[in-house]
Design a protein around this motif. Structure first.
Motif, PDB file in Angstrom:
ATOM      1  N   LEU A 186       0.797  -1.220   0.000  1.00  0.00           N
ATOM      2  CA  LEU A 186       0.000   0.000   0.000  1.00  0.00           C
ATOM      3  C   LEU A 186       0.835   1.277   0.000  1.00  0.00           C
ATOM      4  O   LEU A 186       0.613   2.179  -0.809  1.00  0.00           O
ATOM      5  CB  LEU A 186      -0.941  -0.019   1.211  1.00  0.00           C
ATOM      6  N   PHE A 187       1.809   1.360   0.889  1.00  0.00           N
ATOM      7  CA  PHE A 187       2.518   2.622   1.082  1.00  0.00           C
ATOM      8  C   PHE A 187       3.371   3.060  -0.106  1.00  0.00           C
ATOM      9  O   PHE A 187       3.374   4.235  -0.456  1.00  0.00           O
ATOM     10  CB  PHE A 187       3.339   2.593   2.374  1.00  0.00           C
ATOM     11  N   PRO A 188       4.098   2.155  -0.766  1.00  0.00           N
ATOM     12  CA  PRO A 188       4.805   2.606  -1.958  1.00  0.00           C
ATOM     13  C   PRO A 188       3.865   3.126  -3.048  1.00  0.00           C
ATOM     14  O   PRO A 188       4.217   4.026  -3.807  1.00  0.00           O
ATOM     15  CB  PRO A 188       5.563   1.360  -2.432  1.00  0.00           C
ATOM     16  N   MET A 189       2.659   2.546  -3.117  1.00  0.00           N
ATOM     17  CA  MET A 189       1.714   3.028  -4.123  1.00  0.00           C
ATOM     18  C   MET A 189       1.306   4.478  -3.842  1.00  0.00           C
ATOM     19  O   MET A 189       1.147   5.281  -4.762  1.00  0.00           O
ATOM     20  CB  MET A 189       0.473   2.126  -4.178  1.00  0.00           C
ATOM     21  N   ILE A 190       1.173   4.823  -2.563  1.00  0.00           N
ATOM     22  CA  ILE A 190       0.877   6.217  -2.206  1.00  0.00           C
ATOM     23  C   ILE A 190       2.072   7.102  -2.547  1.00  0.00           C
ATOM     24  O   ILE A 190       1.920   8.189  -3.100  1.00  0.00           O
ATOM     25  CB  ILE A 190       0.497   6.322  -0.720  1.00  0.00           C
ATOM     26  N   GLY A 191       3.282   6.613  -2.222  1.00  0.00           N
ATOM     27  CA  GLY A 191       4.491   7.360  -2.583  1.00  0.00           C
ATOM     28  C   GLY A 191       4.610   7.548  -4.083  1.00  0.00           C
ATOM     29  O   GLY A 191       4.987   8.626  -4.563  1.00  0.00           O
ATOM     30  N   PHE A 192       4.265   6.505  -4.840  1.00  0.00           N
ATOM     31  CA  PHE A 192       4.304   6.557  -6.302  1.00  0.00           C
ATOM     32  C   PHE A 192       3.371   7.652  -6.828  1.00  0.00           C
ATOM     33  O   PHE A 192       3.759   8.473  -7.656  1.00  0.00           O
ATOM     34  CB  PHE A 192       3.914   5.185  -6.870  1.00  0.00           C
ATOM     35  N   VAL A 193       2.136   7.668  -6.334  1.00  0.00           N
ATOM     36  CA  VAL A 193       1.167   8.672  -6.782  1.00  0.00           C
ATOM     37  C   VAL A 193       1.656  10.070  -6.425  1.00  0.00           C
ATOM     38  O   VAL A 193       1.570  11.003  -7.239  1.00  0.00           O
ATOM     39  CB  VAL A 193      -0.231   8.389  -6.178  1.00  0.00           C
ATOM     40  N   ALA A 194       2.206  10.243  -5.210  1.00  0.00           N
ATOM     41  CA  ALA A 194       2.708  11.558  -4.794  1.00  0.00           C
ATOM     42  C   ALA A 194       3.891  11.992  -5.657  1.00  0.00           C
ATOM     43  O   ALA A 194       4.004  13.173  -6.016  1.00  0.00           O
ATOM     44  CB  ALA A 194       3.102  11.522  -3.318  1.00  0.00           C
ATOM     45  N   GLN A 195       4.773  11.061  -5.994  1.00  0.00           N
ATOM     46  CA  GLN A 195       5.905  11.398  -6.861  1.00  0.00           C
ATOM     47  C   GLN A 195       5.424  11.805  -8.241  1.00  0.00           C
ATOM     48  O   GLN A 195       5.900  12.794  -8.806  1.00  0.00           O
ATOM     49  CB  GLN A 195       6.862  10.210  -6.972  1.00  0.00           C
ATOM     50  N   ARG A 196       4.481  11.044  -8.797  1.00  0.00           N
ATOM     51  CA  ARG A 196       3.961  11.368 -10.139  1.00  0.00           C
ATOM     52  C   ARG A 196       3.278  12.744 -10.127  1.00  0.00           C
ATOM     53  O   ARG A 196       3.372  13.492 -11.099  1.00  0.00           O
ATOM     54  CB  ARG A 196       2.979  10.296 -10.607  1.00  0.00           C
ATOM     55  N   ALA A 197       2.618  13.074  -9.024  1.00  0.00           N
ATOM     56  CA  ALA A 197       1.948  14.382  -8.910  1.00  0.00           C
ATOM     57  C   ALA A 197       2.953  15.525  -8.955  1.00  0.00           C
ATOM     58  O   ALA A 197       2.613  16.646  -9.332  1.00  0.00           O
ATOM     59  CB  ALA A 197       1.134  14.447  -7.621  1.00  0.00           C
ATOM     60  N   GLN A 198       4.200  15.240  -8.580  1.00  0.00           N
ATOM     61  CA  GLN A 198       5.241  16.266  -8.589  1.00  0.00           C
ATOM     62  C   GLN A 198       6.135  16.177  -9.819  1.00  0.00           C
ATOM     63  O   GLN A 198       7.165  16.841  -9.881  1.00  0.00           O
ATOM     64  CB  GLN A 198       6.091  16.165  -7.320  1.00  0.00           C
ATOM     65  N   GLY A 199       5.773  15.345 -10.771  1.00  0.00           N
ATOM     66  CA  GLY A 199       6.528  15.275 -12.014  1.00  0.00           C
ATOM     67  C   GLY A 199       7.746  14.386 -11.973  1.00  0.00           C
ATOM     68  O   GLY A 199       8.590  14.443 -12.867  1.00  0.00           O
ATOM     69  N   VAL A 200       7.872  13.550 -10.936  1.00  0.00           N
ATOM     70  CA  VAL A 200       8.992  12.611 -10.875  1.00  0.00           C
ATOM     71  C   VAL A 200       8.696  11.491 -11.869  1.00  0.00           C
ATOM     72  O   VAL A 200       7.670  10.823 -11.765  1.00  0.00           O
ATOM     73  CB  VAL A 200       9.181  12.056  -9.445  1.00  0.00           C
ATOM     74  N   GLU A 201       9.573  11.306 -12.830  1.00  0.00           N
ATOM     75  CA  GLU A 201       9.311  10.361 -13.916  1.00  0.00           C
ATOM     76  C   GLU A 201       9.919   8.982 -13.642  1.00  0.00           C
ATOM     77  O   GLU A 201       9.285   8.134 -13.039  1.00  0.00           O
ATOM     78  CB  GLU A 201       9.857  10.932 -15.238  1.00  0.00           C
ATOM     79  N   ALA A 202      11.141   8.740 -14.087  1.00  0.00           N
ATOM     80  CA  ALA A 202      11.746   7.404 -14.037  1.00  0.00           C
ATOM     81  C   ALA A 202      11.851   6.866 -12.610  1.00  0.00           C
ATOM     82  O   ALA A 202      11.568   5.695 -12.361  1.00  0.00           O
ATOM     83  CB  ALA A 202      13.119   7.426 -14.696  1.00  0.00           C
ATOM     84  N   LEU A 203      12.238   7.717 -11.664  1.00  0.00           N
ATOM     85  CA  LEU A 203      12.428   7.257 -10.286  1.00  0.00           C
ATOM     86  C   LEU A 203      11.127   6.784  -9.652  1.00  0.00           C
ATOM     87  O   LEU A 203      11.132   5.929  -8.775  1.00  0.00           O
ATOM     88  CB  LEU A 203      13.053   8.364  -9.434  1.00  0.00           C
TER      89      LEU A 203
END
Length: 196
Positions: A42-59
């Motif tokens: 669950l938690f990495p998926m939340i981190g993933f969504v938050a990163q994508r919201a900030q424009g973090v691409e490959a990482l």
């Protein structure tokens, strides 16, 4: 620093570590703590969504990879009765604390706050497995954690800008996998000493 595209390669390698743990779960060699692994999905998926919201691409894909295989591992732990570790009261307390952290991250109006609380929640979720790896290292897969450590280490080296949104979750994943690899490797050492 290496090219950011290596973050995707690191994510793939990290996933291979997860799939190796999945294999060891299916065969009953690894006995995952379901509370930890469910929350590690669950938690990495939340981190993933938050990163994508900030424009973090490959990482961001390395974060996604960290969350994908834990769900498969939880499912596999129900398929093999030998691949189950008894959940203790402490695990549920940590799960509750982690859930509070995740609720705060969802309510927060800042992607970085979401990443921070997802990280804290993920760390709390990992405590039962860290304790188990220390006390019963033979129930864990040091090889799986070592593979994931290498993959997430590669992703850390590919961080283009060392900001929290770029490096926070990946650095954490590297650290927790390294710690679990070291703790779990003691199980193999014990087996070798016992066999000698």
């Amino acid at each position: 620093m290496i090219p950011e595209s290596f973050a995707v390669i690191g994510a793939v390698i990290g996933s291979i570590g997860g799939f190796y743990y999945l294999y060891e779960t299916i065969t009953g060699k690894a006995k995952p703590n379901r509370v930890t692994w469910l929350l590690w999905w669950l938690f990495p998926m939340i981190g993933f969504v938050a990163q994508r919201a900030q424009g973090v691409e490959a990482l961001s894909w390395a974060t996604f990879a960290a969350g994908f295989t834990p769900l498969l591992i939880v499912i596999a732990s129900f398929l093999n009765k030998d691949a189950y570790w008894k959940t203790e009261r402490r695990d549920y307390v940590l799960m509750a604390a982690a859930t509070v952290g995740i609720v705060i991250s969802v309510v927060a109006n800042s992607p970085n706050i979401a990443i921070l609380f997802a990280l804290v929640a993920d760390a709390l979720a990992g405590v039962p497995t860290l304790i188990k790896a220390y006390r019963r290292p033979e129930t864990e897969s040091w090889i799986a954690y070592a593979i994931s450590t290498f993959g997430f280490g590669l992703a850390v080296l590919a961080v283009p800008t060392f900001t929290f949104e770029h490096a926070g979750f990946i650095a954490y994943l590297f650290g927790v996998n390294l710690t679990l690899a070291l703790l779990s490797s003691r199980g193999r050492q014990r087996a070798m000493v016992t066999a000698a």
